[in-house]
Motif scaffolding. Structure first.
Motif, PDB file in Angstrom:
ATOM      1  N   TYR A  37      -0.692  -5.074  -3.264  1.00  0.00           N
ATOM      2  CA  TYR A  37      -0.742  -3.642  -3.565  1.00  0.00           C
ATOM      3  C   TYR A  37      -1.252  -3.387  -4.977  1.00  0.00           C
ATOM      4  O   TYR A  37      -1.130  -4.227  -5.866  1.00  0.00           O
ATOM      5  N   ILE A  69      -2.327  -2.515   0.250  1.00  0.00           N
ATOM      6  CA  ILE A  69      -1.560  -1.274   0.156  1.00  0.00           C
ATOM      7  C   ILE A  69      -2.058  -0.517  -1.066  1.00  0.00           C
ATOM      8  O   ILE A  69      -2.020  -1.032  -2.185  1.00  0.00           O
ATOM      9  N   LEU A  71      -1.069   2.353  -3.272  1.00  0.00           N
ATOM     10  CA  LEU A  71       0.144   3.116  -3.546  1.00  0.00           C
ATOM     11  C   LEU A  71      -0.175   4.257  -4.511  1.00  0.00           C
ATOM     12  O   LEU A  71      -0.576   4.028  -5.654  1.00  0.00           O
ATOM     13  N   LEU A 184       8.213  -2.505  -1.761  1.00  0.00           N
ATOM     14  CA  LEU A 184       7.100  -2.934  -0.916  1.00  0.00           C
ATOM     15  C   LEU A 184       7.308  -4.346  -0.394  1.00  0.00           C
ATOM     16  O   LEU A 184       6.887  -4.676   0.721  1.00  0.00           O
ATOM     17  N   CYS A 190       5.235  -7.451   0.969  1.00  0.00           N
ATOM     18  CA  CYS A 190       4.219  -7.531  -0.072  1.00  0.00           C
ATOM     19  C   CYS A 190       4.695  -8.468  -1.189  1.00  0.00           C
ATOM     20  O   CYS A 190       5.743  -8.236  -1.793  1.00  0.00           O
ATOM     21  N   GLN A 193       1.057  -8.168  -6.517  1.00  0.00           N
ATOM     22  CA  GLN A 193       0.647  -6.928  -7.145  1.00  0.00           C
ATOM     23  C   GLN A 193      -0.563  -7.205  -8.028  1.00  0.00           C
ATOM     24  O   GLN A 193      -0.585  -8.171  -8.782  1.00  0.00           O
TER      25      GLN A 193
END
Length: 427
Positions: A37, A69, A71, A184, A190, A193
């Motif tokens: 994400y 993802i 966000l 997440l 997830c 990052q």
């Protein structure tokens, strides 16, 4: 199972600034489909060129078989990230934030695939933060944050040492973003990052919180910021930011921004922002080195970026506008289009009645436009073949101009020589 060597791809493009554990991340990515994400602040109703770095990074993960993802920070946007900022942002109203979130979401859908086995997810952290009470958040999340570790983050230290200082509100931002990673991981599996290099402190805070709250090993990766060779942020001009929204930055202005990127920056932009493959990249790099005057890399960058962001129609209109500026035929262009193309050339307003009756004499028109200081100079310009109306050469010294000679609803384009333009607007 993903088969592309994504880390190697990111490496040759120069897109890895820092990783928490590159070898472990590489092994994780090769072990099967992973979820990654990146967060986006909804500080405006459109994303800008700087956001493309992160959107393209998510897109690269998805094309390598992983699930991205995107966000949108509907909750964190209410606080404002202090990272890389010299002073606190003005807080936006809930209504403005919601409008911004809607605009950003619509743009993201053009970059990522939301169908298929690794369909992208578009989430808003306001969904899980809106019901969290202050006391619950302190109990569940705050207790897992050592203040000493927070004080050691570069983004915090930089602001504490500045004249603006750091409010408790902004100090709390790190907790909110770190909790996003936990949420997440818990709800969507997830474990990665990514973000810009200015997000390193927030990324590592989320990894530490995931270890404390979930007992999970999470990973972080940051990419360089999009800057020029002298360290200035790219994506801004004297007129402001270069937006992805065609209503804010026209396809023509977008195209022109990339066509004018300097030789020292163009290859980095191609590596960071496009999907041009390495063999073509190497050829463009050679062309830039050996024959920079042809601007082959800039032309390729401008056409790829404009077509990708604004579609084939947007690219076609940008290329048409560019040809007009360099003397091409002016056909089917609106007032707004001509004003955009010739935004930096002199213009003068005249009454529409000037085009009535016997019409506007070409000699007077050149003087009104500032392309000739006197009637004698205007006559010489026409006689020598240097006068143009709407990019068509004028050879008749006695030519009179009427409404039929307008290039658009109210605009007439005059030119002296190859590049000396002026506009007359009839109102």
């Amino acid at each position: 199972m993903p088969t592309d060597d994504l880390i190697a791809e990111l490496r040759w493009r120069g897109l890895i600034h820092q990783t928490t554990d590159e070898a472990g991340l590489d092994q994780l990515l090769k072990s099967g489909q992973q979820t990654v994400y990146i967060g986006f602040d909804p500080t405006a109703s459109s994303l800008h060129v700087g956001s493309m770095m992160q959107l393209m990074l998510l897109r690269r993960f998805q094309k390598a078989g992983h699930r991205p993802i995107a966000l949108v920070g509907g909750a964190t946007g209410m606080i404002g990230d202090p990272s890389g900022k010299s002073e606190e942002r003005n807080l936006l109203s809930a209504e403005q934030l919601q409008a911004n979130v809607a605009g950003v979401e619509a743009q993201m859908r053009r970059f990522l695939d939301f169908d298929g086995p690794n369909a992208a997810l578009l989430l808003n952290n306001y969904e899980w933060m809106q019901g969290y009470s202050y006391l619950e958040f302190l109990r569940d999340v705050g207790k897992n944050f050592p203040v000493g570790a927070m004080m050691g983050k570069e983004s915090v230290r930089a602001r504490l040492g500045s004249d603006a200082g750091l409010s408790y509100t902004e100090f709390s931002y790190m907790l909110l973003q770190a909790y996003d990673f936990v949420q997440l991981c818990r709800e969507h599996g997830c474990r990665i990052q990514a973000g810009g290099s200015d997000q390193w402190g927030n990324v590592t805070a989320g990894i530490d919180l995931g270890r404390r709250m979930l007992g999970e090993q999470l990973f972080g990766l940051t990419a360089p910021l999009l800057t020029t060779s002298d360290g200035k942020k790219m994506g801004k001009t004297e007129r402001g930011a270069i937006w992805l929204d065609a209503e804010r930055t026209s396809p023509y202005a977008f195209y022109q921004y990339w066509i004018n990127v300097g030789d020292d920056d163009v290859m980095r932009c191609i590596a960071y922002l496009t999907e041009i493959e390495q063999d073509e990249y190497n050829g463009l790099a050679d062309a830039t080195k050996n024959d920079p005057g042809r601007n082959e890399a800039q032309k390729r960058l401008a056409s790829w970026m404009t077509g990708f962001v604004h579609g084939e129609d947007g690219l076609a209109s940008a290329e048409k506008a560019t040809k007009i500026f360099f003397g091409g035929d002016i056909e089917d262009v609106s007032d707004a289009g001509l004003v955009e193309i010739f935004a930096d050339v002199p213009s003068k307003e005249l009454a529409t009645s000037e085009l009535g009756g016997e019409g506007l004499w070409i000699i007077d028109a050149l003087q009104h436009a500032g392309l000739a200081k006197s009637g004698g100079e205007a006559r010489r310009t026409v006689k020598e073949g240097g006068a143009y109306i709407n990019n068509k050469r004028v050879t008749d010294m006695d030519l009179r101009l009427f409404e039929k000679d307008l290039a658009s609803e109210t605009v007439m384009v005059l030119r002296k020589g190859k590049r000396n333009y002026a506009l007359l607007r009839f109102v």
